[in-house]
Design an enzyme around this catalytic site. Structure first.
Site, PDB file in Angstrom:
ATOM      1  N   ARG A   1       0.850  -1.192   0.000  1.00 22.97           N
ATOM      2  CA  ARG A   1       0.000   0.000   0.000  1.00 22.97           C
ATOM      3  C   ARG A   1       0.889   1.247   0.000  1.00 22.97           C
ATOM      4  O   ARG A   1       2.032   1.204   0.456  1.00 22.97           O
ATOM      5  CB  ARG A   1      -0.902   0.016   1.234  1.00 22.97           C
ATOM      6  CG  ARG A   1      -1.760  -1.227   1.410  1.00 22.97           C
ATOM      7  CD  ARG A   1      -2.468  -1.208   2.762  1.00 22.97           C
ATOM      8  NE  ARG A   1      -3.338  -2.366   2.951  1.00 22.97           N
ATOM      9  CZ  ARG A   1      -2.960  -3.503   3.539  1.00 22.97           C
ATOM     10  NH1 ARG A   1      -1.725  -3.632   4.011  1.00 22.97           N
ATOM     11  NH2 ARG A   1      -3.816  -4.507   3.669  1.00 22.97           N
TER      12      ARG A   1
ATOM     13  N   LYS B   1      -1.344  -2.675   8.104  1.00 16.56           N
ATOM     14  CA  LYS B   1      -2.489  -2.200   8.879  1.00 16.56           C
ATOM     15  C   LYS B   1      -2.460  -2.783  10.283  1.00 16.56           C
ATOM     16  O   LYS B   1      -2.088  -3.946  10.466  1.00 16.56           O
ATOM     17  CB  LYS B   1      -3.796  -2.611   8.184  1.00 16.56           C
ATOM     18  CG  LYS B   1      -4.141  -1.746   6.973  1.00 16.56           C
ATOM     19  CD  LYS B   1      -5.508  -2.132   6.446  1.00 16.56           C
ATOM     20  CE  LYS B   1      -5.950  -1.204   5.332  1.00 16.56           C
ATOM     21  NZ  LYS B   1      -7.302  -1.547   4.830  1.00 16.56           N
TER      22      LYS B   1
ATOM     23  N   HIS C   1      -3.171   2.183  -5.420  1.00 17.24           N
ATOM     24  CA  HIS C   1      -3.779   0.877  -5.167  1.00 17.24           C
ATOM     25  C   HIS C   1      -3.944   0.070  -6.456  1.00 17.24           C
ATOM     26  O   HIS C   1      -4.049  -1.160  -6.416  1.00 17.24           O
ATOM     27  CB  HIS C   1      -5.136   1.060  -4.481  1.00 17.24           C
ATOM     28  CG  HIS C   1      -5.299   0.190  -3.273  1.00 17.24           C
ATOM     29  ND1 HIS C   1      -4.548   0.341  -2.125  1.00 17.24           N
ATOM     30  CD2 HIS C   1      -6.115  -0.872  -3.039  1.00 17.24           C
ATOM     31  CE1 HIS C   1      -4.910  -0.572  -1.245  1.00 17.24           C
ATOM     32  NE2 HIS C   1      -5.842  -1.319  -1.772  1.00 17.24           N
TER      33      HIS C   1
ATOM     34  N   ARG D   1      -1.184  -2.218  -6.750  1.00 17.86           N
ATOM     35  CA  ARG D   1      -1.402  -3.358  -5.836  1.00 17.86           C
ATOM     36  C   ARG D   1      -2.314  -4.388  -6.522  1.00 17.86           C
ATOM     37  O   ARG D   1      -2.046  -5.595  -6.462  1.00 17.86           O
ATOM     38  CB  ARG D   1      -2.041  -2.837  -4.548  1.00 17.86           C
ATOM     39  CG  ARG D   1      -2.257  -3.867  -3.443  1.00 17.86           C
ATOM     40  CD  ARG D   1      -2.596  -3.109  -2.164  1.00 17.86           C
ATOM     41  NE  ARG D   1      -3.200  -3.929  -1.134  1.00 17.86           N
ATOM     42  CZ  ARG D   1      -2.509  -4.677  -0.263  1.00 17.86           C
ATOM     43  NH1 ARG D   1      -1.200  -4.735  -0.342  1.00 17.86           N
ATOM     44  NH2 ARG D   1      -3.138  -5.366   0.671  1.00 17.86           N
TER      45      ARG D   1
ATOM     46  N   HIS E   1      -3.218  -9.501   3.631  1.00 21.59           N
ATOM     47  CA  HIS E   1      -4.648  -9.607   3.926  1.00 21.59           C
ATOM     48  C   HIS E   1      -4.869 -10.543   5.105  1.00 21.59           C
ATOM     49  O   HIS E   1      -4.313 -11.643   5.142  1.00 21.59           O
ATOM     50  CB  HIS E   1      -5.409 -10.159   2.714  1.00 21.59           C
ATOM     51  CG  HIS E   1      -5.628  -9.154   1.629  1.00 21.59           C
ATOM     52  ND1 HIS E   1      -5.916  -9.497   0.326  1.00 21.59           N
ATOM     53  CD2 HIS E   1      -5.601  -7.792   1.644  1.00 21.59           C
ATOM     54  CE1 HIS E   1      -6.056  -8.413  -0.396  1.00 21.59           C
ATOM     55  NE2 HIS E   1      -5.872  -7.365   0.375  1.00 21.59           N
TER      56      HIS E   1
ATOM     57  N   TYR F   1      -9.559 -11.089  -6.634  1.00 21.49           N
ATOM     58  CA  TYR F   1      -8.646 -11.169  -7.785  1.00 21.49           C
ATOM     59  C   TYR F   1      -8.881 -12.413  -8.631  1.00 21.49           C
ATOM     60  O   TYR F   1      -8.511 -12.435  -9.802  1.00 21.49           O
ATOM     61  CB  TYR F   1      -7.192 -11.103  -7.309  1.00 21.49           C
ATOM     62  CG  TYR F   1      -6.872  -9.790  -6.634  1.00 21.49           C
ATOM     63  CD1 TYR F   1      -6.806  -8.611  -7.369  1.00 21.49           C
ATOM     64  CD2 TYR F   1      -6.687  -9.714  -5.260  1.00 21.49           C
ATOM     65  CE1 TYR F   1      -6.542  -7.400  -6.757  1.00 21.49           C
ATOM     66  CE2 TYR F   1      -6.422  -8.508  -4.633  1.00 21.49           C
ATOM     67  CZ  TYR F   1      -6.358  -7.357  -5.389  1.00 21.49           C
ATOM     68  OH  TYR F   1      -6.107  -6.153  -4.780  1.00 21.49           O
TER      69      TYR F   1
END
Length: 297
Positions: A148, A172, A243, A246, A269, A278
């Site tokens: 990110r 995150k 993004h 990404r 994730h 995806y």
């Protein structure tokens, strides 16, 4: 403003105890502040007086503004978290939110670049001046790792390990992970660190990897500006945002045989469902390939 001290205490809580990112904290604060403004307009005197009718009216108001479902979901989640905190810390009722459902997510597929488009982007931006060398390093690293933009600008010099070909990423929720970096990206970053970064630093001194033209720590807005400039140089008229690289990283890995669990880990994730979007992209790619290539499609 209705009970601003409680909002301030909540923001301090998610900042210090929950370790939310600066962007998330800013969004939560804005979302809750807007809700409080709505309550004031509706004549609600305090946070404990909120009823289900107020929450339903607020959500209706959000839909009338034609906001995206993802934005509405985020706002509801922020307000719910706020009220859970209020219930726990101040015994304020949170039952007004218990029957409130989040809107279904839109099934928009992520946008990505094709391999030929990435090649064009790299070729058009090759140059030897300090800023161009930095820009290529940024592009290479984003495409090579799928990180990110918030993770990119947080990288420090010591986080890049050229001998092992990895970079340490703080994701995150302050979750740390090590991401492998390919030879192209490592070479671009080394060229930048050795030949360009010292020229850009001038009289400043800090350990962040990427800097702006004044040698200061590069911001997320700065990265977006750089990428837009690179797109213009390549005469590519589609929109770019960090993004998107990404999405490109994940899509290209899956198209070339990578398994979903590995891609999940590389992207950082927590849930596999976040990565599964995806697979829809790759299926669509296969469908288009079939339709274009099969003589009786």
């Amino acid at each position: 403003m209705i009970e601003p001290d409680k909002l301030h205490t909540f923001i301090t809580y998610i900042q210090l105890e929950k370790n939310y990112s600066e962007l998330t904290i800013r969004e939560y604060e804005n979302d809750i502040y807007q809700f409080i403004q709505f309550l004031e307009i509706e004549g609600v005197k305090n946070l404990n007086a909120v009823e289900y009718v107020h929450t339903r009216l607020y959500v209706t108001n959000l839909y009338e503004k034609q906001l995206a479902r993802t934005t509405i979901s985020r706002k509801i989640s922020a307000i719910r978290s706020f009220y859970k905190f209020l219930h726990r810390e101040y015994n304020i009722r949170d039952d007004a939110f218990q029957s409130l459902y989040l809107p279904k997510k839109e099934t928009k597929l992520p946008h990505f670049f094709y391999e030929e488009e990435m090649e064009k982007l790299f070729e058009a931006n090759k140059a030897s001046d300090p800023l161009s060398v930095r820009n290529i390093a940024i592009l290479e690293l984003l495409y090579a790792t799928g990180i990110r933009v918030s993770e990119l600008i947080s990288i420090e010099l010591r986080h890049v390990d050229s001998s092992y070909g990895v970079v340490r990423i703080m994701g995150k929720g302050r979750k740390e992970r090590y991401v492998p970096v390919g030879d192209f990206a490592l070479s671009a970053v080394e060229d930048y660190v050795l030949n360009s970064r010292p020229k850009l630093m001038k009289h400043t001194s800090h350990t962040f990897l990427f800097v702006n033209n004044r040698g200061e720590h590069l911001t997320a807005e700065g990265v977006r500006y750089i990428l837009n400039g690179m797109m213009e140089k390549a005469s590519m008229h589609s929109t770019i945002y960090p993004h998107m690289l990404r999405h490109t990283f994940a899509t290209h890995l899956l198209n070339n045989g990578a398994d979903l669990r590995s891609v999940q880990e590389l992207l950082g994730h927590v849930h596999l469902s976040s990565t599964q979007v995806y697979t829809h992209v790759t299926k669509e790619h296969l469908r288009k390939t079939y339709m274009n290539a099969h003589p009786r499609a």
